[in-house]
Design an enzyme around this catalytic site. Structure first.
Site, PDB file in Angstrom:
ATOM      1  CB  THR A  46      -1.671  -9.546  -0.611  1.00  0.00           C
ATOM      2  OG1 THR A  46      -2.157  -8.858  -1.760  1.00  0.00           O
ATOM      3  CG2 THR A  46      -1.299  -8.547   0.470  1.00  0.00           C
ATOM      4  CB  THR A  47      -1.540 -13.985   2.094  1.00  0.00           C
ATOM      5  OG1 THR A  47      -2.768 -13.261   2.167  1.00  0.00           O
ATOM      6  CG2 THR A  47      -1.316 -14.694   3.412  1.00  0.00           C
ATOM      7  CE1 TYR A 109       4.584   6.214  -5.388  1.00  0.00           C
ATOM      8  CE2 TYR A 109       5.473   5.708  -7.565  1.00  0.00           C
ATOM      9  CZ  TYR A 109       5.464   6.495  -6.433  1.00  0.00           C
ATOM     10  OH  TYR A 109       6.299   7.566  -6.333  1.00  0.00           O
ATOM     11  CE1 TYR A 135      -7.332  -8.593  -3.312  1.00  0.00           C
ATOM     12  CE2 TYR A 135      -5.051  -9.091  -3.808  1.00  0.00           C
ATOM     13  CZ  TYR A 135      -6.036  -8.815  -2.891  1.00  0.00           C
ATOM     14  OH  TYR A 135      -5.732  -8.779  -1.550  1.00  0.00           O
ATOM     15  NE  ARG A 140      -2.342  -5.556   1.886  1.00  0.00           N
ATOM     16  CZ  ARG A 140      -1.302  -6.077   2.510  1.00  0.00           C
ATOM     17  NH1 ARG A 140      -0.076  -5.671   2.221  1.00  0.00           N
ATOM     18  NH2 ARG A 140      -1.460  -7.026   3.419  1.00  0.00           N
ATOM     19  CE  LYS A 163      -8.342 -11.695  -1.900  1.00  0.00           C
ATOM     20  NZ  LYS A 163      -6.918 -11.953  -1.511  1.00  0.00           N
ATOM     21  CB  ILE A 205      -9.312 -15.393  -2.445  1.00  0.00           C
ATOM     22  CG1 ILE A 205      -9.837 -16.023  -3.749  1.00  0.00           C
ATOM     23  CG2 ILE A 205      -7.793 -15.446  -2.404  1.00  0.00           C
ATOM     24  CD1 ILE A 205      -9.347 -15.359  -5.018  1.00  0.00           C
TER      25      ILE A 205
END
Length: 293
Positions: A46-47, A109, A135, A140, A163, A205
């Site tokens: 993501t980052t 989604y 994750y 998100r 995570k 993380i």
């Protein structure tokens, strides 16, 4: 299955003025992280704006990171997608690049039921013999991977950890109580590192680790060494710094922070845009208070 313990940094992907990956800045950033005692590097998550990378860019980024790191720390690659087949193929291809494992986010989604999540991750795991870290980040993806689902997936041989970024410590506790001790839990939130470790977590993380690698490492390491009060003190000392990194959607603030440090130009890919003035002022103030700049 090898797993890292400590501070894994979800590294940003630097872009130049032409919006192409800036590999020179990438190398400088990686060297900064390794000198700062970073225990693992997570690329294209993501980052790292992984969702905006083309398949070609994703592969080239991974190859370059492997070459730069040169086995000094483990490399975990983000290969998640809401397209199960795409995630399977990308994981399979990257398995040949010399990486140490994968971070795979829950599908967004189109979401999927808990049964669908089990089938999704089990299928992706079959593409590789390397370790896979689940994750979970409902803020998100708008889907939460429940503790029972995590437990079922922990039975898959190469699904070795999670995570956990739900922010729900009760859920973290339930996962920890249900899963084998060899299934590692990593905090996905920088403001909950010590909390997750108190529930059996093995590290973080981190976004904070991009700019404060040694601090992030020490929060984890002091806890592991039994210096729990010191770990908590350091965690609390950096709470406002952490908050300033999330005044807007990640990685908008952290890219600006790196720019202020002289590591890259802070360029983002749409739909992300430059940090607003209020967030910038708060970020800069906290970085000055912590003598980062």
């Amino acid at each position: 299955m090898s797993k890292f313990i400590g501070s894994g940094v979800a590294i940003t992907t630097p872009f130049n003025e032409n919006n192409e990956i800036d590999f020179e800045v990438l190398e400088r950033h990686i060297e900064f992280l390794i000198v700062g005692k970073t225990d693992a590097i997570i690329v294209a998550g993501t980052t790292g704006e992984g969702a905006t990378l083309s398949e070609r860019e994703h592969k080239e980024l991974v190859k370059r990171v492997v070459k730069i790191v040169n086995k000094r720390v483990p490399i975990i690659v983000g290969t998640g997608s809401n397209n199960t087949k795409k995630a399977y193929e990308l994981t399979k291809q990257c398995s040949d690049y010399g990486v140490d494992g994968f971070l795979v986010v829950t599908p967004y989604y189109n979401k999927g039921t808990q049964k669908g999540l089990i089938e999704h991750f089990t299928y992706i795991a079959s593409s590789t013999n390397l370790p896979i870290i689940l994750y979970n980040v409902p803020s998100r993806t708008n889907v939460n991977m429940e503790a029972n689902t995590v437990y079922e997936l922990s039975k898959v041989k190469n699904i070795v950890g999670i995570k956990e970024a739900s922010g729900n410590l009760s859920q973290v506790a339930k996962i920890s109580s249900m899963c084998d001790k060899e299934f590692y839990i990593y905090s996905g939130n920088d403001d909950q590192i010590t909390s997750v470790m108190a529930l059996g977590g093995k590290g973080v993380i981190s976004v904070l680790g991009n700019i404060c690698p040694e601090v992030t490492h020490d929060i984890v390491n002091k806890f592991i060494e039994g210096k729990v009060e010191d770990s908590i003190e350091l965690q609390l000392k950096y709470i406002e710094m952490i908050e300033s990194l999330f005044t807007e959607v990640n990685p908008i603030p952290v890219k600006m922070a790196l720019k202020l440090m002289g590591i890259g130009e802070g360029n983002l890919r749409l739909p992300l845009t430059e940090i607003e003035e209020e967030g910038f002022k708060k970020l800069k103030k906290e970085m000055e208070n912590k003598e980062i700049i």
